[in-house]
Design a protein around this motif. Sequence first.
Motif, short mmCIF file in Angstrom:
data_model
loop_
_atom_site.label_atom_id
_atom_site.label_comp_id
_atom_site.label_asym_id
_atom_site.label_seq_id
_atom_site.Cartn_x
_atom_site.Cartn_y
_atom_site.Cartn_z
N LEU A 106 85.61 32.62 -3.11
CA LEU A 106 85.51 31.54 -2.35
C LEU A 106 84.41 31.11 -1.64
CD1 LEU A 106 89.30 31.39 -1.22
CD2 LEU A 106 88.41 30.42 -3.54
N LEU A 107 83.91 29.71 -1.70
CA LEU A 107 82.78 29.45 -0.79
C LEU A 107 83.43 29.35 0.91
CD1 LEU A 107 81.97 26.06 -2.52
CD2 LEU A 107 80.67 28.12 -2.52
N GLU A 109 84.45 28.01 4.59
CA GLU A 109 85.14 26.80 4.99
C GLU A 109 84.67 25.48 5.00
OE1 GLU A 109 88.48 27.04 7.81
OE2 GLU A 109 87.87 29.21 7.88
N GLU A 110 83.11 25.88 5.57
CA GLU A 110 81.93 24.61 5.64
C GLU A 110 81.68 24.01 4.59
OE1 GLU A 110 81.59 27.66 7.07
OE2 GLU A 110 82.34 27.14 9.10
N GLN A 111 81.79 25.08 3.45
CA GLN A 111 81.34 24.59 2.17
C GLN A 111 82.35 24.12 1.25
OE1 GLN A 111 79.48 28.36 1.25
NE2 GLN A 111 77.20 27.33 0.86
N GLY A 112 83.90 24.08 1.62
CA GLY A 112 84.98 23.54 0.94
C GLY A 112 85.82 24.59 0.55
N GLY A 113 85.50 25.89 0.79
CA GLY A 113 86.52 27.02 0.55
C GLY A 113 87.79 26.78 1.27
N ALA A 114 88.95 27.13 0.91
CA ALA A 114 90.14 27.07 1.49
C ALA A 114 90.91 28.11 1.00
CB ALA A 114 90.84 25.65 1.26
N ASP A 115 91.97 28.43 1.59
CA ASP A 115 92.90 29.81 1.24
C ASP A 115 93.50 29.23 -0.07
OD1 ASP A 115 92.38 30.69 3.69
OD2 ASP A 115 94.43 30.61 4.44
N VAL A 116 93.61 30.24 -0.87
CA VAL A 116 94.28 30.03 -2.26
C VAL A 116 95.26 31.28 -2.52
CG1 VAL A 116 93.83 30.43 -4.83
CG2 VAL A 116 92.04 29.48 -3.45
N ALA A 175 84.91 21.19 -3.99
CA ALA A 175 84.45 22.27 -4.46
C ALA A 175 84.77 23.47 -3.80
CB ALA A 175 82.82 22.38 -4.59
N ALA A 176 85.24 24.75 -4.46
CA ALA A 176 86.15 25.69 -3.55
C ALA A 176 85.49 27.00 -3.88
CB ALA A 176 87.44 25.48 -3.84
N GLY A 177 84.70 27.34 -5.08
CA GLY A 177 84.24 28.67 -5.55
C GLY A 177 83.89 28.73 -6.69
N SER A 178 83.75 29.99 -7.24
CA SER A 178 83.11 30.37 -8.73
C SER A 178 83.79 31.53 -9.17
CB SER A 178 81.56 30.36 -8.52
OG SER A 178 81.13 31.32 -7.85
#
Length: 186
Positions: A106-107, A109-116, A175-178
């Motif tokens: 995950l990215l 939080e500032e980049q868009g990542g959130a708990d999954v 956008a949350a991750g890769s």
Amino acid sequence: MEKPFLMSVEDVFCLQQGRMLMLTGRIERGRVCKGDEVEIVGPGGGATARVADIDASHVRIDEACADMHIGVLLRGTAAEVVARGHVLAAPGSISAHGCFTADITLLSEEQGGADVVSGDRLRVHTRSAAVWGTVTLHGVDVVRPLHGAEVTVALEEPMALEEAQPFAFRHHGRAAGSGTVLRLPR
């Protein structure tokens, strides 16, 4: 040894009152020649067709190779069979899958990542395809921003996938991750 031909379909155009299709995109690997048989892989099953012509910047050519942006002209293929997100490939070299196991990160939080958590819906993006999928976590209850985990993703529509293929995903519209495809069902 050269890897088999693979092109991500970015756009589809009907020509000559629907008797011919022009599929445009970038060749990811391999080469394609006029007269080659190719397979269309993606949602809705696959079909095979013969390359009638190849267009590179409005110039007809007999052969195209990796990293070229081209148009592939197919005769006798229905427009409903192919769309953006499909791939054009050497027959039998790749297949569409409805689920896969992956390693995701995950990215912040500032980049868009959130708990999954298990059961979350992610929008999976690879090549020119984007498909909704439901995630199931392995060995953890939650993946937090800047962390990773192994997951299984069940897609709403099959997409052309290969092991070791990278992808990106969106979660909650951002956008949350890769991730990287680890395993495909056999």
